[in-house]
Enzyme design. Sequence first.
Site, PDB file in Angstrom:
ATOM      1  N   CYS A 113       0.814  -1.231   0.000  1.00  0.00           N
ATOM      2  CA  CYS A 113       0.000   0.000   0.000  1.00  0.00           C
ATOM      3  C   CYS A 113       0.845   1.278   0.000  1.00  0.00           C
ATOM      4  CB  CYS A 113      -0.955   0.006   1.184  1.00  0.00           C
ATOM      5  SG  CYS A 113      -2.093  -1.362   1.132  1.00  0.00           S
ATOM      6  N   HIS A 250      -3.571   7.191   2.363  1.00  0.00           N
ATOM      7  CA  HIS A 250      -3.919   5.864   1.848  1.00  0.00           C
ATOM      8  C   HIS A 250      -5.311   5.508   2.369  1.00  0.00           C
ATOM      9  CE1 HIS A 250      -4.049   1.745   0.840  1.00  0.00           C
ATOM     10  NE2 HIS A 250      -3.803   1.288   2.065  1.00  0.00           N
ATOM     11  N   ASN A 280     -10.076  -0.302  -0.542  1.00  0.00           N
ATOM     12  CA  ASN A 280      -8.617  -0.224  -0.420  1.00  0.00           C
ATOM     13  C   ASN A 280      -7.982  -0.753  -1.707  1.00  0.00           C
ATOM     14  OD1 ASN A 280      -5.902  -0.581   0.119  1.00  0.00           O
ATOM     15  ND2 ASN A 280      -6.207  -1.470   2.148  1.00  0.00           N
TER      16      ASN A 280
HETATM   17  N1  ACO Z   1     -18.472  -8.874   8.543  1.00  0.00           N
HETATM   18  C1  ACO Z   1     -18.941  -9.135   9.763  1.00  0.00           C
HETATM   19  N2  ACO Z   1     -18.164  -9.433  10.813  1.00  0.00           N
HETATM   20  C2  ACO Z   1     -16.834  -9.450  10.598  1.00  0.00           C
HETATM   21  C3  ACO Z   1     -16.275  -9.186   9.336  1.00  0.00           C
HETATM   22  C4  ACO Z   1     -17.154  -8.887   8.283  1.00  0.00           C
HETATM   23  N3  ACO Z   1     -16.709  -8.623   7.049  1.00  0.00           N
HETATM   24  N4  ACO Z   1     -14.933  -9.270   9.438  1.00  0.00           N
HETATM   25  C5  ACO Z   1     -14.647  -9.576  10.724  1.00  0.00           C
HETATM   26  N5  ACO Z   1     -15.810  -9.689  11.431  1.00  0.00           N
HETATM   27  C6  ACO Z   1     -15.950  -9.992  12.834  1.00  0.00           C
HETATM   28  C7  ACO Z   1     -14.772 -10.730  13.408  1.00  0.00           C
HETATM   29  O1  ACO Z   1     -14.893 -12.135  13.161  1.00  0.00           O
HETATM   30  C8  ACO Z   1     -14.876 -10.394  14.876  1.00  0.00           C
HETATM   31  O2  ACO Z   1     -15.876 -11.206  15.450  1.00  0.00           O
HETATM   32  P1  ACO Z   1     -15.719 -11.777  16.971  1.00  0.00           P
HETATM   33  O3  ACO Z   1     -15.653 -10.543  17.835  1.00  0.00           O
HETATM   34  O4  ACO Z   1     -16.945 -12.594  17.146  1.00  0.00           O
HETATM   35  O5  ACO Z   1     -14.429 -12.539  16.966  1.00  0.00           O
HETATM   36  C9  ACO Z   1     -15.414  -8.944  14.879  1.00  0.00           C
HETATM   37  O6  ACO Z   1     -15.989  -8.763  13.569  1.00  0.00           O
HETATM   38  C10 ACO Z   1     -14.338  -7.884  15.105  1.00  0.00           C
HETATM   39  O7  ACO Z   1     -13.205  -8.165  14.286  1.00  0.00           O
HETATM   40  P2  ACO Z   1     -11.936  -7.232  14.282  1.00  0.00           P
HETATM   41  O8  ACO Z   1     -10.929  -7.791  13.337  1.00  0.00           O
HETATM   42  O9  ACO Z   1     -11.510  -6.968  15.700  1.00  0.00           O
HETATM   43  O10 ACO Z   1     -12.567  -5.877  13.679  1.00  0.00           O
HETATM   44  P3  ACO Z   1     -11.916  -4.453  13.570  1.00  0.00           P
HETATM   45  O11 ACO Z   1     -12.766  -3.472  14.256  1.00  0.00           O
HETATM   46  O12 ACO Z   1     -10.454  -4.464  13.906  1.00  0.00           O
HETATM   47  O13 ACO Z   1     -12.042  -4.139  11.999  1.00  0.00           O
HETATM   48  C11 ACO Z   1     -10.635  -4.152  10.041  1.00  0.00           C
HETATM   49  C12 ACO Z   1     -11.422  -4.998  11.063  1.00  0.00           C
HETATM   50  C13 ACO Z   1     -11.625  -3.314   9.269  1.00  0.00           C
HETATM   51  C14 ACO Z   1      -9.898  -5.095   9.109  1.00  0.00           C
HETATM   52  C15 ACO Z   1      -9.638  -3.214  10.771  1.00  0.00           C
HETATM   53  O14 ACO Z   1      -8.937  -3.968  11.748  1.00  0.00           O
HETATM   54  C16 ACO Z   1      -8.627  -2.565   9.854  1.00  0.00           C
HETATM   55  O15 ACO Z   1      -8.950  -1.717   9.052  1.00  0.00           O
HETATM   56  N6  ACO Z   1      -7.326  -2.902   9.983  1.00  0.00           N
HETATM   57  C17 ACO Z   1      -6.233  -2.239   9.278  1.00  0.00           C
HETATM   58  C18 ACO Z   1      -6.204  -2.514   7.792  1.00  0.00           C
HETATM   59  C19 ACO Z   1      -5.015  -1.821   7.173  1.00  0.00           C
HETATM   60  O16 ACO Z   1      -4.811  -0.641   7.346  1.00  0.00           O
HETATM   61  N7  ACO Z   1      -4.165  -2.555   6.458  1.00  0.00           N
HETATM   62  C20 ACO Z   1      -2.956  -1.963   5.937  1.00  0.00           C
HETATM   63  C21 ACO Z   1      -3.073  -1.600   4.525  1.00  0.00           C
HETATM   64  S1  ACO Z   1      -3.595  -2.947   3.518  1.00  0.00           S
HETATM   65  C22 ACO Z   1      -2.210  -3.573   2.638  1.00  0.00           C
HETATM   66  O17 ACO Z   1      -1.104  -3.241   2.888  1.00  0.00           O
HETATM   67  C23 ACO Z   1      -2.486  -4.634   1.575  1.00  0.00           C
END
Ligand code: ACO
Length: 323
Positions: A113, A250, A280
């Site tokens: 990214c 980003h 993204n």
């Molecule tokens: N729909 C419904 N529920 C979901 C989904 C979905 N699509 N995905 C995960 N959940 C659930 C999980 O299973 C979890 O359930 P549980 O509590 O029963 O275990 C709950 O939602 C919370 O999951 P988290 O992973 O803690 O959710 P979070 O609030 O952290 O959001 C996200 C997830 C959006 C991925 C966030 O963590 C994020 O944006 N992370 C950073 C991404 C990023 O910046 N990446 C770097 C760039 S990408 C690259 O380099 C290719």
Amino acid sequence: MNYARITGTGSYLPEQIMTNHDLEKIVDTSDEWIRSRTGIEQRHIAPSEQNTSDLAEPAARRALQAAGRVPEEVDLLIVATTTPDRTFPSTACLLQQKLGIHGPPAFDIQAVCSGFVYALSVADQYIKTGMARCVLVVGAEKLSRIVNWKDRTTCVLFADGAGAVVLEADNKPGIISTHIHADGSYESLLTTVERQPGTDQERLADGTAFIEMKGNEVFKIAVNTLGSLVDQTLSAAGYSADDLDWLVPHQANHRIIQATARKLGMSLDQVVLTVNRHGNTSAASVPLALDTAVRDGRIKSGDLILMEAFGGGFTWGSALVRF
Ligand code: ACO
């Protein structure tokens, strides 16, 4: 002294739009969950016959047109991508062929990214040292090719698209500074995993690797790292956040973007947000956002812009630019 100035921007998104409601039919998710956790409402997905270089070409042509340049004037071509058409030739060489450019150097940069910011930094060095005068920098991705469409934790995030800029030598900046970093010790938090043939292969349009991410761990590190990075960038150049006209981040997650804007004391009105419509798009996300705000008239000549990105590797980087 040579400086690099952005003289044209362009972008391209594939026609097909996939909404959160479309994803509800594929995995156990909801529009409400995706919107509230990420800010994403829809994303663009390329058909199987459209490769990364096919997305890059119209973005590149639009940037060249905006700069008033023709392909023959480009003396360096850099493509930032993590989803190259093939292992080789590079996507930059494939794009060079599509644009009818013969001879000048062309190469890919792989920093996930952060790839576009890395490419901008490399192009800036070429122009500053007089090695190049007209550089085409493209960020292009077909992430749908490496998404595991059975994994709801990642497939709702990633998308396809391309953005491009033309950088030209000038006697005033331009690019004021770039700052790029990496720490490979975090590789396991955000990676691609090779699968044996015959496992989930039928879910992939192409390729053998899936994105895997420990999202909440990446989230925390991204927020902290980007907070320090923007401080480092401004203080190195002797600017304060009050001097900034625009933050062009980003587009991974609107909560990460909000945290960076808050750290800078910037209103969201000064932040270019496209994550809701583009998802993204990795290396394409910053130039796509930049071109969106240039074409709709928000970013104007003379504005001070901070671009930043964080991604797999981990890699992270920023560019402070007088537009
Ligand atoms: N729909 C419904 N529920 C979901 C989904 C979905 N699509 N995905 C995960 N959940 C659930 C999980 O299973 C979890 O359930 P549980 O509590 O029963 O275990 C709950 O939602 C919370 O999951 P988290 O992973 O803690 O959710 P979070 O609030 O952290 O959001 C996200 C997830 C959006 C991925 C966030 O963590 C994020 O944006 N992370 C950073 C991404 C990023 O910046 N990446 C770097 C760039 S990408 C690259 O380099 C290719």
